[in-house]
Enzyme design. Structure first.
Site, PDB file in Angstrom:
ATOM      1  N   TRP A  98       4.331   0.740  -5.892  1.00 47.94           N
ATOM      2  CA  TRP A  98       4.487   1.001  -4.457  1.00 47.94           C
ATOM      3  C   TRP A  98       4.383   2.495  -4.176  1.00 47.94           C
ATOM      4  O   TRP A  98       3.678   2.938  -3.266  1.00 47.94           O
ATOM      5  CB  TRP A  98       5.849   0.473  -4.038  1.00 47.94           C
ATOM      6  CG  TRP A  98       6.059   0.189  -2.585  1.00 47.94           C
ATOM      7  CD1 TRP A  98       5.841   1.021  -1.520  1.00 47.94           C
ATOM      8  CD2 TRP A  98       6.570  -1.029  -2.027  1.00 47.94           C
ATOM      9  NE1 TRP A  98       6.197   0.410  -0.344  1.00 47.94           N
ATOM     10  CE2 TRP A  98       6.636  -0.851  -0.629  1.00 47.94           C
ATOM     11  CE3 TRP A  98       6.999  -2.235  -2.570  1.00 47.94           C
ATOM     12  CZ2 TRP A  98       7.124  -1.849   0.225  1.00 47.94           C
ATOM     13  CZ3 TRP A  98       7.467  -3.221  -1.719  1.00 47.94           C
ATOM     14  CH2 TRP A  98       7.516  -3.027  -0.344  1.00 47.94           C
ATOM     15  N   ASP A 196       4.390   5.196   8.792  1.00 45.30           N
ATOM     16  CA  ASP A 196       3.731   4.931  10.070  1.00 45.30           C
ATOM     17  C   ASP A 196       2.744   3.777   9.912  1.00 45.30           C
ATOM     18  O   ASP A 196       2.382   3.388   8.803  1.00 45.30           O
ATOM     19  CB  ASP A 196       3.036   6.182  10.613  1.00 45.30           C
ATOM     20  CG  ASP A 196       1.907   6.671   9.714  1.00 45.30           C
ATOM     21  OD1 ASP A 196       0.913   5.938   9.573  1.00 45.30           O
ATOM     22  OD2 ASP A 196       2.020   7.786   9.163  1.00 45.30           O
ATOM     23  N   ARG A 207      -2.451  -4.152  -1.043  1.00 51.36           N
ATOM     24  CA  ARG A 207      -1.445  -4.923  -1.770  1.00 51.36           C
ATOM     25  C   ARG A 207      -1.349  -6.383  -1.362  1.00 51.36           C
ATOM     26  O   ARG A 207      -0.700  -7.176  -2.051  1.00 51.36           O
ATOM     27  CB  ARG A 207      -0.078  -4.237  -1.630  1.00 51.36           C
ATOM     28  CG  ARG A 207      -0.024  -2.848  -2.255  1.00 51.36           C
ATOM     29  CD  ARG A 207      -0.510  -2.854  -3.697  1.00 51.36           C
ATOM     30  NE  ARG A 207      -0.411  -1.524  -4.309  1.00 51.36           N
ATOM     31  CZ  ARG A 207      -0.695  -1.253  -5.577  1.00 51.36           C
ATOM     32  NH1 ARG A 207      -1.108  -2.223  -6.375  1.00 51.36           N
ATOM     33  NH2 ARG A 207      -0.589  -0.029  -6.049  1.00 51.36           N
TER      34      ARG A 207
END
Length: 245
Positions: A98, A196, A207
């Site tokens: 991540w 954002d 992902r």
């Protein structure tokens, strides 16, 4: 926090909607995703774009067309006017994938300050797959059932053993920052993530892709489902155009 993208009729409806949007959504066996805060909505994107030439919001139909135009033509700056803050619980190896996006701001629980909990991600048997013969970093065909059970047993046994050693090191007086090094990467961690909408769409496009690792895809899919309630027009435009991005 604003709830301007949907109408409420009574207190119960408000309560139910808040629970759906801001409550924990379970991911994997022990993880979750939770929206902590939101700044902005579809109108924020429109207002930011129109201020470039000193014109405010027009009709909803024209606003919807403008958002679609901005996304399809990759005019991304107005999408940065919408910001989400998430609370995520996930395995360490997923967190490391991540954070490679280097998008947004992270604040993760520290094993130097806190003792970690005995919580590990144990893949389901259906997730026990062979190494892909075509993708060097991915999974392929299913293992035979007896091997699945054996792999599951090894993973569980390793987690139990490592956590016992971790606790032993702490009891012996070794510092938390050193005791943690015996813990495997399927240990659960938590972080807050502020990002954002522009960077969030980029994260999701990578992902939630079918080539992404299964575990991080589960989180990305949940996030996509959650944000559609806050930016429904931008969400629809993304869904309709994601293959072109």
């Amino acid at each position: 926090m604003k709830y301007t993208n949907f109408k409420m009729k009574n207190y119960k409806e408000v309560s139910d909607k808040i629970s759906i949007l801001y409550g924990d959504t379970k991911v994997l066996d022990k993880g979750f995703v939770k929206i902590v805060d939101v700044m902005g909505n579809d109108s924020s994107i429109v207002e930011s774009a129109r201020v470039s030439y000193s014109k405010g919001t027009k009709t909803k139909r024209k606003d919807d067309k403008l958002i679609n135009y901005l996304l399809t033509n990759k005019h991304w700056t107005p999408f940065e006017m919408v910001v989400f803050k998430f609370h995520v619980k996930l395995p360490i190896f997923v967190a490391r994938q991540w954070m490679r996006h280097r998008a947004g701001t992270f604040n993760e629980i520290s094993a130097r300050y806190s003792e970690m909990e005995n919580q590990f991600y144990i893949p389901e048997l259906t997730r026990m797959q062979k190494q892909s013969s075509e993708n060097k970093q991915g999974s392929g065909e299913q293992l035979d059932y007896e091997y699945k059970k054996l792999c599951n047993s090894i993973i569980k046994r390793t987690c139990e053993s490592s956590f016992k050693e971790y606790e032993t090191l702490l009891k012996l007086g070794l510092s938390r920052e050193l005791s943690r090094i015996v813990l495997p990467v399927n240990l659960y961690t938590e972080f807050y993530w502020k990002v954002d909408l522009r960077n969030l769409f980029n994260f999701i496009s990578l992902r939630s892709d079918n080539h992404a690792q299964y575990e991080i895809k589960q989180y990305s899919d949940v996030i996509l489902d959650k944000i559609k309630h806050f930016v429904p027009v931008a969400f629809e435009s993304y869904i309709n155009n994601k293959n072109k991005m």
